[in-house]
Design a protein around this motif. Structure first.
Motif, PDB file in Angstrom:
ATOM      1  N   LEU A  79       0.298   7.624 -12.006  1.00 53.64           N
ATOM      2  CA  LEU A  79      -0.277   6.677 -12.961  1.00 53.64           C
ATOM      3  C   LEU A  79      -1.786   6.774 -13.148  1.00 53.64           C
ATOM      4  N   ILE A  80      -2.488   7.425 -12.225  1.00 53.38           N
ATOM      5  CA  ILE A  80      -3.943   7.386 -12.250  1.00 53.38           C
ATOM      6  C   ILE A  80      -4.537   8.051 -13.494  1.00 53.38           C
ATOM      7  N   ASP A  81      -3.929   9.106 -13.995  1.00 50.23           N
ATOM      8  CA  ASP A  81      -4.480   9.792 -15.171  1.00 50.23           C
ATOM      9  C   ASP A  81      -4.347   8.957 -16.450  1.00 50.23           C
ATOM     10  N   THR A  82      -3.218   8.284 -16.604  1.00 50.68           N
ATOM     11  CA  THR A  82      -2.992   7.528 -17.840  1.00 50.68           C
ATOM     12  C   THR A  82      -3.498   6.089 -17.773  1.00 50.68           C
ATOM     13  N   HIS A  83      -3.698   5.564 -16.576  1.00 51.26           N
ATOM     14  CA  HIS A  83      -4.118   4.167 -16.417  1.00 51.26           C
ATOM     15  C   HIS A  83      -5.318   4.046 -15.480  1.00 51.26           C
ATOM     16  N   TYR A  84      -6.242   4.963 -15.553  1.00 48.00           N
ATOM     17  CA  TYR A  84      -7.369   4.952 -14.611  1.00 48.00           C
ATOM     18  C   TYR A  84      -8.152   3.641 -14.707  1.00 48.00           C
ATOM     19  N   ASN A  85      -8.425   3.059 -13.553  1.00 45.31           N
ATOM     20  CA  ASN A  85      -9.188   1.823 -13.363  1.00 45.31           C
ATOM     21  C   ASN A  85      -8.473   0.575 -13.877  1.00 45.31           C
ATOM     22  N   CYS A  86      -7.202   0.673 -14.184  1.00 46.66           N
ATOM     23  CA  CYS A  86      -6.414  -0.502 -14.533  1.00 46.66           C
ATOM     24  C   CYS A  86      -5.953  -1.192 -13.253  1.00 46.66           C
ATOM     25  N   TYR A  87      -5.585  -2.439 -13.361  1.00 47.87           N
ATOM     26  CA  TYR A  87      -5.033  -3.178 -12.228  1.00 47.87           C
ATOM     27  C   TYR A  87      -3.536  -2.941 -12.166  1.00 47.87           C
ATOM     28  N   ILE A  88      -3.014  -2.891 -10.948  1.00 48.01           N
ATOM     29  CA  ILE A  88      -1.576  -2.753 -10.746  1.00 48.01           C
ATOM     30  C   ILE A  88      -1.157  -3.768  -9.685  1.00 48.01           C
ATOM     31  N   ARG A 107       0.839  -1.210   0.000  1.00 50.04           N
ATOM     32  CA  ARG A 107       0.000   0.000   0.000  1.00 50.04           C
ATOM     33  C   ARG A 107       0.866   1.247   0.000  1.00 50.04           C
ATOM     34  N   VAL A 108       1.989   1.234   0.724  1.00 52.16           N
ATOM     35  CA  VAL A 108       2.899   2.384   0.760  1.00 52.16           C
ATOM     36  C   VAL A 108       3.430   2.676  -0.641  1.00 52.16           C
ATOM     37  N   VAL A 109       3.848   1.636  -1.351  1.00 54.50           N
ATOM     38  CA  VAL A 109       4.353   1.813  -2.717  1.00 54.50           C
ATOM     39  C   VAL A 109       3.216   2.286  -3.621  1.00 54.50           C
ATOM     40  N   PHE A 110       2.043   1.698  -3.474  1.00 56.44           N
ATOM     41  CA  PHE A 110       0.885   2.072  -4.288  1.00 56.44           C
ATOM     42  C   PHE A 110       0.535   3.543  -4.123  1.00 56.44           C
ATOM     43  N   GLU A 111       0.507   4.021  -2.891  1.00 56.79           N
ATOM     44  CA  GLU A 111       0.160   5.418  -2.633  1.00 56.79           C
ATOM     45  C   GLU A 111       1.190   6.370  -3.244  1.00 56.79           C
ATOM     46  N   ARG A 112       2.427   5.926  -3.318  1.00 58.24           N
ATOM     47  CA  ARG A 112       3.464   6.753  -3.931  1.00 58.24           C
ATOM     48  C   ARG A 112       3.324   6.771  -5.462  1.00 58.24           C
ATOM     49  N   LEU A 113       2.917   5.641  -6.057  1.00 60.56           N
ATOM     50  CA  LEU A 113       2.797   5.540  -7.510  1.00 60.56           C
ATOM     51  C   LEU A 113       1.478   6.082  -8.061  1.00 60.56           C
ATOM     52  N   ARG A 114       0.427   5.999  -7.275  1.00 64.57           N
ATOM     53  CA  ARG A 114      -0.910   6.331  -7.777  1.00 64.57           C
ATOM     54  C   ARG A 114      -1.010   7.709  -8.421  1.00 64.57           C
ATOM     55  N   LYS A 155       5.302 -12.815  -3.581  1.00 61.67           N
ATOM     56  CA  LYS A 155       4.031 -12.294  -3.083  1.00 61.67           C
ATOM     57  C   LYS A 155       3.835 -10.880  -3.606  1.00 61.67           C
ATOM     58  N   LEU A 156       2.734 -10.668  -4.250  1.00 59.08           N
ATOM     59  CA  LEU A 156       2.369  -9.365  -4.769  1.00 59.08           C
ATOM     60  C   LEU A 156       0.986  -9.022  -4.252  1.00 59.08           C
ATOM     61  N   THR A 157       0.679  -7.748  -4.235  1.00 59.64           N
ATOM     62  CA  THR A 157      -0.671  -7.308  -3.933  1.00 59.64           C
ATOM     63  C   THR A 157      -1.178  -6.557  -5.150  1.00 59.64           C
ATOM     64  N   ILE A 158      -2.426  -6.824  -5.513  1.00 60.43           N
ATOM     65  CA  ILE A 158      -3.028  -6.170  -6.668  1.00 60.43           C
ATOM     66  C   ILE A 158      -3.997  -5.100  -6.189  1.00 60.43           C
ATOM     67  N   PHE A 159      -3.859  -3.915  -6.760  1.00 61.45           N
ATOM     68  CA  PHE A 159      -4.748  -2.792  -6.473  1.00 61.45           C
ATOM     69  C   PHE A 159      -5.403  -2.361  -7.774  1.00 61.45           C
ATOM     70  N   ARG A 160      -6.309  -1.420  -7.667  1.00 61.32           N
ATOM     71  CA  ARG A 160      -6.941  -0.813  -8.833  1.00 61.32           C
ATOM     72  C   ARG A 160      -6.554   0.654  -8.839  1.00 61.32           C
ATOM     73  N   LEU A 161      -6.120   1.170  -9.977  1.00 57.48           N
ATOM     74  CA  LEU A 161      -5.720   2.574 -10.079  1.00 57.48           C
ATOM     75  C   LEU A 161      -6.966   3.448 -10.195  1.00 57.48           C
ATOM     76  N   ASN A 162      -7.566   3.708  -9.044  1.00 56.08           N
ATOM     77  CA  ASN A 162      -8.726   4.596  -8.964  1.00 56.08           C
ATOM     78  C   ASN A 162      -8.627   5.386  -7.670  1.00 56.08           C
TER      79      ASN A 162
END
Length: 107
Positions: free
Chosen positions: A48-57, A38-45, A90-97
Motif C-alpha cells: 500500500l505504501i506506493d499508492t497511499h503514501y503518508n495516508c492513515y491506516i 503492527r504485525v498486520v501493518f508490516e504485512r500490508l505496508r 479496538k483499532l490502531t492507527i498507523f501512517r503509511l510511510n
C-alpha cells in the motif's frame, strides 16, 4: 498583601479511582493490541505504501480489516461509520510511510 480565604487547589479533578495494578493491566492490554496490529501493518505496508503514501491506516487485528484515508479526521469518521461508538472495538492507527509512526489511537 491579601490572604485568600480558601486553600489553593492544585487539581481540578479528584484523584483517579483506578489502582496502579489496573493501570498496568490496561497498559499491557494496549501494548498487546498495538503489537498485533503492527504485525498486520508490516504485512500490508509494502503493498500500500506506493499508492497511499503518508495516508492513515486503521487496522482491526481480529478481522485484519483496515481503512485508509489521507486525513486523521477522515479515518476516524470511517471508523465511526463502520463501528459506531462501541466500547469494545479496538483499532490502531498507523501512517503509511517508512516508519508507520503517527501515534496510536484506540477507537
Amino acid at each position: 498583601m491579601t490572604q485568600l480565604s480558601h486553600p489553593h487547589r492544585t487539581r481540578i479533578l479528584p484523584p483517579s479511582p483506578i489502582t496502579v495494578s489496573e493501570k498496568n493491566r490496561r497498559q499491557e492490554k494496549q501494548n498487546a493490541l498495538a503489537m498485533r496490529c503492527r504485525v498486520v501493518f508490516e504485512r500490508l505496508r509494502p503493498q500500500l505504501i506506493d499508492t497511499h503514501y503518508n495516508c492513515y491506516i486503521a487496522i482491526d487485528p481480529e478481522s485484519e480489516n483496515y481503512f485508509i484515508d489521507p486525513t486523521l479526521k477522515g479515518i476516524t469518521q470511517k471508523i465511526r461509520d463502520a463501528y459506531g461508538n462501541p466500547d469494545r472495538v479496538k483499532l490502531t492507527i498507523f501512517r503509511l510511510n517508512d516508519t508507520g509512526t503517527c501515534g496510536r489511537l484506540w477507537v
